[in-house]
Design a protein around this motif. Structure first.
Motif, PDB file in Angstrom:
ATOM      1  N   GLU A  96       0.834  -1.209   0.000  1.00 26.54           N
ATOM      2  CA  GLU A  96       0.000   0.000   0.000  1.00 26.54           C
ATOM      3  C   GLU A  96       0.865   1.255   0.000  1.00 26.54           C
ATOM      4  O   GLU A  96       0.546   2.241  -0.680  1.00 26.54           O
ATOM      5  CB  GLU A  96      -0.961  -0.021   1.184  1.00 26.54           C
ATOM      6  CG  GLU A  96      -2.059  -1.058   1.015  1.00 26.54           C
ATOM      7  CD  GLU A  96      -2.887  -1.294   2.258  1.00 26.54           C
ATOM      8  OE1 GLU A  96      -4.113  -1.403   2.128  1.00 26.54           O
ATOM      9  OE2 GLU A  96      -2.313  -1.363   3.385  1.00 26.54           O
ATOM     10  N   TRP A  97       1.978   1.228   0.737  1.00 30.35           N
ATOM     11  CA  TRP A  97       2.905   2.370   0.721  1.00 30.35           C
ATOM     12  C   TRP A  97       3.551   2.522  -0.655  1.00 30.35           C
ATOM     13  O   TRP A  97       3.760   3.627  -1.130  1.00 30.35           O
ATOM     14  CB  TRP A  97       3.964   2.242   1.821  1.00 30.35           C
ATOM     15  CG  TRP A  97       3.447   2.747   3.116  1.00 30.35           C
ATOM     16  CD1 TRP A  97       3.079   2.015   4.207  1.00 30.35           C
ATOM     17  CD2 TRP A  97       3.189   4.113   3.452  1.00 30.35           C
ATOM     18  NE1 TRP A  97       2.617   2.848   5.194  1.00 30.35           N
ATOM     19  CE2 TRP A  97       2.679   4.131   4.765  1.00 30.35           C
ATOM     20  CE3 TRP A  97       3.338   5.314   2.769  1.00 30.35           C
ATOM     21  CZ2 TRP A  97       2.320   5.326   5.404  1.00 30.35           C
ATOM     22  CZ3 TRP A  97       2.985   6.496   3.403  1.00 30.35           C
ATOM     23  CH2 TRP A  97       2.486   6.490   4.703  1.00 30.35           C
ATOM     24  N   ARG A  98       3.852   1.407  -1.283  1.00 30.56           N
ATOM     25  CA  ARG A  98       4.430   1.461  -2.624  1.00 30.56           C
ATOM     26  C   ARG A  98       3.471   2.172  -3.576  1.00 30.56           C
ATOM     27  O   ARG A  98       3.865   3.053  -4.340  1.00 30.56           O
ATOM     28  CB  ARG A  98       4.725   0.040  -3.112  1.00 30.56           C
ATOM     29  CG  ARG A  98       5.422  -0.020  -4.455  1.00 30.56           C
ATOM     30  CD  ARG A  98       5.763  -1.468  -4.858  1.00 30.56           C
ATOM     31  NE  ARG A  98       6.693  -2.065  -3.897  1.00 30.56           N
ATOM     32  CZ  ARG A  98       6.362  -3.038  -3.032  1.00 30.56           C
ATOM     33  NH1 ARG A  98       5.149  -3.547  -3.007  1.00 30.56           N
ATOM     34  NH2 ARG A  98       7.268  -3.517  -2.200  1.00 30.56           N
ATOM     35  N   ALA A  99       2.195   1.812  -3.512  1.00 33.42           N
ATOM     36  CA  ALA A  99       1.189   2.434  -4.375  1.00 33.42           C
ATOM     37  C   ALA A  99       1.008   3.906  -4.036  1.00 33.42           C
ATOM     38  O   ALA A  99       0.893   4.754  -4.934  1.00 33.42           O
ATOM     39  CB  ALA A  99      -0.136   1.680  -4.246  1.00 33.42           C
ATOM     40  N   LYS A 100       0.979   4.230  -2.747  1.00 33.21           N
ATOM     41  CA  LYS A 100       0.812   5.628  -2.324  1.00 33.21           C
ATOM     42  C   LYS A 100       1.985   6.481  -2.799  1.00 33.21           C
ATOM     43  O   LYS A 100       1.796   7.558  -3.373  1.00 33.21           O
ATOM     44  CB  LYS A 100       0.680   5.718  -0.797  1.00 33.21           C
ATOM     45  CG  LYS A 100       0.499   7.147  -0.297  1.00 33.21           C
ATOM     46  CD  LYS A 100       0.543   7.217   1.209  1.00 33.21           C
ATOM     47  CE  LYS A 100      -0.706   7.225   1.933  1.00 33.21           C
ATOM     48  NZ  LYS A 100      -1.779   8.082   1.719  1.00 33.21           N
ATOM     49  N   ALA A 101       3.195   6.007  -2.571  1.00 34.38           N
ATOM     50  CA  ALA A 101       4.389   6.758  -2.989  1.00 34.38           C
ATOM     51  C   ALA A 101       4.384   6.946  -4.507  1.00 34.38           C
ATOM     52  O   ALA A 101       4.675   8.040  -5.006  1.00 34.38           O
ATOM     53  CB  ALA A 101       5.655   6.052  -2.525  1.00 34.38           C
ATOM     54  N   ALA A 102       4.052   5.892  -5.237  1.00 33.30           N
ATOM     55  CA  ALA A 102       4.029   5.990  -6.702  1.00 33.30           C
ATOM     56  C   ALA A 102       2.984   7.001  -7.172  1.00 33.30           C
ATOM     57  O   ALA A 102       3.245   7.780  -8.096  1.00 33.30           O
ATOM     58  CB  ALA A 102       3.760   4.615  -7.312  1.00 33.30           C
ATOM     59  N   ALA A 103       1.825   7.015  -6.522  1.00 31.29           N
ATOM     60  CA  ALA A 103       0.773   7.960  -6.909  1.00 31.29           C
ATOM     61  C   ALA A 103       1.183   9.398  -6.614  1.00 31.29           C
ATOM     62  O   ALA A 103       0.971  10.298  -7.441  1.00 31.29           O
ATOM     63  CB  ALA A 103      -0.525   7.624  -6.187  1.00 31.29           C
ATOM     64  N   ILE A 104       1.772   9.629  -5.450  1.00 32.78           N
ATOM     65  CA  ILE A 104       2.191  10.987  -5.074  1.00 32.78           C
ATOM     66  C   ILE A 104       3.292  11.471  -6.009  1.00 32.78           C
ATOM     67  O   ILE A 104       3.208  12.554  -6.591  1.00 32.78           O
ATOM     68  CB  ILE A 104       2.630  11.016  -3.598  1.00 32.78           C
ATOM     69  CG1 ILE A 104       1.408  10.821  -2.692  1.00 32.78           C
ATOM     70  CG2 ILE A 104       3.358  12.319  -3.260  1.00 32.78           C
ATOM     71  CD1 ILE A 104       1.738  10.534  -1.239  1.00 32.78           C
ATOM     72  N   ILE A 105       4.325  10.661  -6.153  1.00 31.07           N
ATOM     73  CA  ILE A 105       5.453  11.049  -7.010  1.00 31.07           C
ATOM     74  C   ILE A 105       4.995  11.149  -8.464  1.00 31.07           C
ATOM     75  O   ILE A 105       5.387  12.072  -9.189  1.00 31.07           O
ATOM     76  CB  ILE A 105       6.622  10.057  -6.826  1.00 31.07           C
ATOM     77  CG1 ILE A 105       7.178  10.193  -5.403  1.00 31.07           C
ATOM     78  CG2 ILE A 105       7.708  10.296  -7.867  1.00 31.07           C
ATOM     79  CD1 ILE A 105       8.098   9.070  -4.972  1.00 31.07           C
ATOM     80  N   GLY A 106       4.136  10.245  -8.882  1.00 31.30           N
ATOM     81  CA  GLY A 106       3.612  10.265 -10.250  1.00 31.30           C
ATOM     82  C   GLY A 106       2.804  11.509 -10.562  1.00 31.30           C
ATOM     83  O   GLY A 106       2.717  11.927 -11.717  1.00 31.30           O
ATOM     84  N   ALA A 107       2.211  12.107  -9.526  1.00 32.79           N
ATOM     85  CA  ALA A 107       1.448  13.349  -9.708  1.00 32.79           C
ATOM     86  C   ALA A 107       2.354  14.585  -9.666  1.00 32.79           C
ATOM     87  O   ALA A 107       1.869  15.709  -9.708  1.00 32.79           O
ATOM     88  CB  ALA A 107       0.369  13.456  -8.634  1.00 32.79           C
TER      89      ALA A 107
END
Length: 167
Positions: free
Chosen positions: A39-50
């Motif tokens: 879940e942290w992997r997905a959250k970090a990817a979404a934040i950085i991806g934005a």
């Protein structure tokens, strides 16, 4: 020496562990179940991806804290307002790491084009360190929501703080 930098994959278990402490032991977050590393992997990817900042504080190869800025609310008119999150490992508090993370986060939020940075600080009296940290960087209290969360058998307030970023 402390390094503030974006996270790498190997940092995520430490990020998850830091946050899990606050989920299970405090009312600093209203999460009641610690997010998994995935879940942290997905959250970090979404934040950085934005194009938004996600940072870790690392010393001698150990992640001692993290901070990120994410969209404050999903509705389009809020797109220029971010909410900050800062957490330190329990043994890493009181050493200035929170200030280092928050300073870098504010700079990165400005660079990302944010107009306002909002902090939502949960607690009912024990959140002094977080309030003081934000005040030191110019955040001002915008309001208090009373008894909006229920955790560990008690009602919890949140204090809303904001910082204009001048963009």
């Amino acid at each position: 020496m402390t390094t503030i930098r974006p996270p790498v994959e190997s940092d995520l278990p430490a990020v998850a562990a830091v946050y899990a402490h606050y989920v299970t032991e405090t009312v600093a977050t209203f999460d009641e179940t610690p997010p998994t590393v995935d879940e942290w992997r997905a959250k970090a990817a979404a934040i950085i991806g934005a194009g938004l900042p996600f940072l870790v504080a690392e010393e001698d190869g150990e992640v001692l804290g993290f901070a990120y800025a994410a969209r404050y609310r999903p509705k389009p008119a809020y797109r220029h307002t971010l909410e900050d999150t800062v957490y330190l490992a329990p043994g890493a508090t009181g050493r200035g790491l929170g200030g280092m993370l928050l300073a870098e986060l504010i700079a990165a939020a400005r660079q990302a084009g944010a107009h306002q940075l909002v902090a939502v600080v949960a607690g009912s009296g024990e959140e002094t360190a977080s309030l003081n940290l934000h005040a030191a960087f110019g955040f001002v209290e915008a309001g208090r929501l009373r008894r909006v969360g229920f955790k560990h058998g008690r009602w919890i307030d949140t204090t809303l703080l904001q910082l204009g970023l001048g963009s």
